[in-house]
Design a protein around this motif. Structure first.
Motif, mmCIF file in Angstrom:
data_model
loop_
_atom_site.group_PDB
_atom_site.id
_atom_site.type_symbol
_atom_site.label_atom_id
_atom_site.label_comp_id
_atom_site.label_asym_id
_atom_site.label_seq_id
_atom_site.Cartn_x
_atom_site.Cartn_y
_atom_site.Cartn_z
ATOM 1 N N ASP A 269 0.851 -1.182 0.000
ATOM 2 C CA ASP A 269 0.000 0.000 0.000
ATOM 3 C C ASP A 269 0.891 1.238 0.000
ATOM 4 O O ASP A 269 1.731 1.415 0.883
ATOM 5 C CB ASP A 269 -0.883 -0.040 1.255
ATOM 6 C CG ASP A 269 -1.994 0.990 1.234
ATOM 7 O OD1 ASP A 269 -1.779 2.100 0.708
ATOM 8 O OD2 ASP A 269 -3.079 0.693 1.770
ATOM 9 N N ARG A 271 -0.072 4.423 0.209
ATOM 10 C CA ARG A 271 -0.609 5.616 0.871
ATOM 11 C C ARG A 271 0.290 6.049 2.029
ATOM 12 O O ARG A 271 1.104 5.272 2.530
ATOM 13 C CB ARG A 271 -2.025 5.351 1.367
ATOM 14 C CG ARG A 271 -3.039 5.105 0.257
ATOM 15 C CD ARG A 271 -4.389 4.717 0.837
ATOM 16 N NE ARG A 271 -4.271 3.550 1.709
ATOM 17 C CZ ARG A 271 -4.999 3.357 2.812
ATOM 18 N NH1 ARG A 271 -5.887 4.257 3.181
ATOM 19 N NH2 ARG A 271 -4.845 2.260 3.532
ATOM 20 N N ARG A 273 1.549 7.071 5.787
ATOM 21 C CA ARG A 273 1.442 6.225 6.981
ATOM 22 C C ARG A 273 0.271 6.592 7.872
ATOM 23 O O ARG A 273 -0.243 5.749 8.595
ATOM 24 C CB ARG A 273 2.750 6.266 7.765
ATOM 25 C CG ARG A 273 3.165 7.612 8.320
ATOM 26 C CD ARG A 273 4.571 7.516 8.865
ATOM 27 N NE ARG A 273 5.049 8.665 9.590
ATOM 28 C CZ ARG A 273 6.139 9.340 9.285
ATOM 29 N NH1 ARG A 273 6.845 8.996 8.226
ATOM 30 N NH2 ARG A 273 6.551 10.348 10.036
ATOM 31 N N TYR A 276 -2.693 4.837 6.233
ATOM 32 C CA TYR A 276 -2.556 3.378 6.386
ATOM 33 C C TYR A 276 -2.873 2.956 7.811
ATOM 34 O O TYR A 276 -3.580 1.958 8.027
ATOM 35 C CB TYR A 276 -1.140 2.942 6.000
ATOM 36 C CG TYR A 276 -0.986 1.435 5.997
ATOM 37 C CD1 TYR A 276 -1.256 0.700 4.855
ATOM 38 C CD2 TYR A 276 -0.591 0.749 7.146
ATOM 39 C CE1 TYR A 276 -1.141 -0.690 4.852
ATOM 40 C CE2 TYR A 276 -0.472 -0.633 7.155
ATOM 41 C CZ TYR A 276 -0.746 -1.349 6.002
ATOM 42 O OH TYR A 276 -0.647 -2.721 6.009
ATOM 43 N N GLU A 279 -6.714 2.940 8.518
ATOM 44 C CA GLU A 279 -7.443 1.785 7.969
ATOM 45 C C GLU A 279 -6.707 1.269 6.740
ATOM 46 O O GLU A 279 -6.271 2.047 5.893
ATOM 47 C CB GLU A 279 -8.873 2.170 7.593
ATOM 48 C CG GLU A 279 -9.732 0.971 7.213
ATOM 49 C CD GLU A 279 -11.165 1.343 6.903
ATOM 50 O OE1 GLU A 279 -12.037 0.451 6.960
ATOM 51 O OE2 GLU A 279 -11.424 2.534 6.578
ATOM 52 N N HIS A 280 -6.585 -0.043 6.666
ATOM 53 C CA HIS A 280 -5.926 -0.674 5.528
ATOM 54 C C HIS A 280 -6.460 -2.082 5.349
ATOM 55 O O HIS A 280 -7.159 -2.607 6.226
ATOM 56 C CB HIS A 280 -4.406 -0.714 5.734
ATOM 57 C CG HIS A 280 -3.996 -1.416 6.991
ATOM 58 N ND1 HIS A 280 -3.834 -0.753 8.194
ATOM 59 C CD2 HIS A 280 -3.743 -2.729 7.258
ATOM 60 C CE1 HIS A 280 -3.490 -1.615 9.134
ATOM 61 N NE2 HIS A 280 -3.437 -2.832 8.592
ATOM 62 N N THR A 284 -1.711 -6.572 4.112
ATOM 63 C CA THR A 284 -0.854 -5.785 3.229
ATOM 64 C C THR A 284 0.333 -5.239 4.016
ATOM 65 O O THR A 284 0.378 -5.306 5.241
ATOM 66 C CB THR A 284 -1.626 -4.619 2.595
ATOM 67 O OG1 THR A 284 -2.120 -3.756 3.640
ATOM 68 C CG2 THR A 284 -2.794 -5.128 1.762
ATOM 69 N N GLY A 286 2.499 -1.637 4.416
ATOM 70 C CA GLY A 286 2.429 -0.209 4.126
ATOM 71 C C GLY A 286 3.805 0.401 3.992
ATOM 72 O O GLY A 286 4.568 0.432 4.958
ATOM 73 N N LEU A 340 -10.092 2.863 -0.398
ATOM 74 C CA LEU A 340 -10.000 1.617 0.368
ATOM 75 C C LEU A 340 -11.333 0.882 0.348
ATOM 76 O O LEU A 340 -11.377 -0.351 0.254
ATOM 77 C CB LEU A 340 -9.576 1.925 1.808
ATOM 78 C CG LEU A 340 -9.228 0.709 2.653
ATOM 79 C CD1 LEU A 340 -7.992 0.014 2.114
ATOM 80 C CD2 LEU A 340 -9.015 1.113 4.107
ATOM 81 N N THR A 349 -10.669 -5.116 6.871
ATOM 82 C CA THR A 349 -9.824 -3.937 7.028
ATOM 83 C C THR A 349 -9.396 -3.850 8.484
ATOM 84 O O THR A 349 -10.095 -4.302 9.385
ATOM 85 C CB THR A 349 -10.546 -2.645 6.617
ATOM 86 O OG1 THR A 349 -11.704 -2.448 7.444
ATOM 87 C CG2 THR A 349 -10.960 -2.704 5.153
ATOM 88 N N GLY A 351 -6.749 -1.460 11.412
ATOM 89 C CA GLY A 351 -6.119 -0.187 11.701
ATOM 90 C C GLY A 351 -5.382 -0.293 13.028
ATOM 91 O O GLY A 351 -5.576 -1.249 13.785
ATOM 92 N N SER A 424 3.372 -2.093 10.042
ATOM 93 C CA SER A 424 2.531 -2.797 9.067
ATOM 94 C C SER A 424 2.929 -4.265 8.953
ATOM 95 O O SER A 424 2.064 -5.146 8.822
ATOM 96 C CB SER A 424 2.616 -2.112 7.696
ATOM 97 O OG SER A 424 3.827 -2.393 7.020
#
Length: 451
Positions: A269, A271, A273, A276, A279-280, A284, A286, A340, A349, A351, A424
């Protein structure tokens, strides 16, 4: 005077150069995304008449062979380098003529055994000296990449090469190193900056201001970890890399994305930090798209593994691709672009919390169960730490996940970037994490860390 145009690759801390006489050009140590170099040639109305390499690079895949092919120009590479392509073999003392420019080839071993520097002169004015990973601004290139067992030997060679160049050229000779602007190929007190001369280097360069034994001891003691992908660059450069393909990779549907994540593939990902952490997609990794993106992705990813990129826009994917081709990751196996919510399509998802060192102190004072995990390098840790913290450098984290303490983990580095990647990875492995998105210097100032 020989004119020199600089093409910076800030993401890797390197520079390529175009030396020219107003009509023809010599390109030195070109990066692989050649469109940037071509734009400079076109802007100045120049014809590329020669491409030269100072050394077989350890930190990026060279675009030299492809650039030489495109312009039907000779490609100068040390005759001692065992390469799989035709080149103009050059060696110490060779003199080349390109337009109104004269090129003296100088052996400067140390960074590598076969390292060369090029002294380029015109009809008048000071020489331009292209020093690659030999003399940098304030220091020299690191000497442990060829063989760690030969580090002292090559460090002494590096010292002598610097002194050889200093004797060979006048003090007004302009110095143009490839490394030294953030590259892990740098060592010692690399100063960066826009320019320098040999005279300036004689007053500040580690190799030119101390005796040999002192220099060797200081340089060797200061060597730090370097990216794992370096192990693959030399072989790729000896083979000779072809053209890059920056066209859009295959678009992956949300269902396919979920399948790849569930299979344990690397889905990265791009995006920032903050987004991320909020929510991610579970599973995955980050790594925010920025100047250090390719360095840390290349450092961490198992080499040759499948890679899918998640971005907020097609432009993000293209920017990531440009960085990745420079280190030999030629084509992602797919990409997914969108919000997302669009990409999740029912996939879990996750976080985690972001916090400051002040919030860490408050949690500790409240008696909350807290384990602080420091993911800085060993050399950083040696200068100080948060008392009682655990330590696993980011670059070794994947190989030591079984050593990660249980319970809530508060993860920090020096600024938050590396800690965000580590958080992550740990979240992907099922750990309960809090990202300390704060400057380590703050913890030192408040007495939470020892230095």
């Amino acid at each position: 005077m020989v004119d020199v145009a600089v093409v910076q690759t800030n993401e890797l801390g390197d520079r390529s150069y175009i030396a020219h006489d107003g009509q023809v050009a010599i390109v030195i140590d070109p990066q692989r995304d050649l469109d940037r170099l071509q734009a400079v040639l076109d802007e100045h109305g120049l014809r590329c008449a020669m491409v030269v390499e100072t050394h077989v690079h350890n930190d990026y895949v060279s675009g030299g062979l492809q650039l030489a092919h495109q312009h039907h120009a000779p490609y100068a590479v040390n005759s001692a380098d065992k390469v799989a392509f035709d080149r103009q073999a050059v060696t110490d003392g060779d003199r080349l003529t390109v337009g109104d420019m004269q090129v003296l080839v100088v052996a400067t071993p140390g960074h590598t055994d076969t390292h060369l520097s090029y002294v380029v002169t015109g009809p008048d004015g000071p020489a331009a000296v292209f020093t690659g990973g030999s003399v940098l601004y304030g220091s020299v290139g690191r000497t442990d990449l060829v063989d760690p067992a030969r580090t002292e030997e090559l460090t002494r060679a590096q010292y002598r090469s610097a002194h050889h160049l200093a004797r060979l050229v006048d003090d007004d000779a302009r110095i143009f190193p490839t490394h030294g602007f953030g590259s892990f190929c740098s060592s010692g007190s690399a100063a960066g900056g826009a320019d320098s001369t040999m005279g300036q280097e004689k007053t500040r360069n580690d190799a030119l201001t101390t005796d040999e034994d002192t220099f060797v001891a200081k340089l060797v003691a200061g060597l730090t970890a370097y990216p794992a992908y370096y192990a693959h660059m030399g072989a790729r450069n000896r083979e000779g890399a072809g053209p890059v393909d920056l066209s859009a990779p295959q678009q992956v549907s949300p269902a396919e994305l979920s399948k790849r994540i569930s299979a344990g593939e690397w889905v990265v990902d791009l995006r920032d930090r903050t987004a991320y952490a909020a929510e991610h997609l579970g599973g995955t990794v980050g790594i925010a798209l920025g100047q250090q993106f390719a360095t840390y992705l290349g450092w961490l990813i198992p080499w040759g593994t499948s890679l899918t990129l998640i971005g907020e826009s097609a432009e993000q994917i293209t920017d990531a691709q440009r960085q990745l081709v420079r280190i030999g990751i030629d084509r992602p196996d797919g990409s997914a672009v969108g919000t997302l919510q669009q990409l999740a399509d029912g996939h879990e998802t996750r976080g985690y919390r972001r916090a400051t060192f002040a919030e860490l102190a408050a949690a500790q004072q409240a008696g909350d169960p807290v384990t602080v995990l420091d993911v800085r390098r060993d050399d950083e840790r040696a200068h100080g730490s948060v008392p009682g913290s655990a330590h696993l450098p980011l670059h070794s984290l994947l190989h030591h996940l079984d050593e990660v303490p249980s319970g809530p983990l508060w993860v920090h580095c020096a600024s938050g970037f590396r800690a965000s990647i580590a958080a992550s990875v740990l979240d992907r492995a099922g750990h309960d994490v809090v990202l300390i998105d704060d400057e380590y210097a703050t913890a030192v100032k408040t007495g939470q860390a020892t230095g």
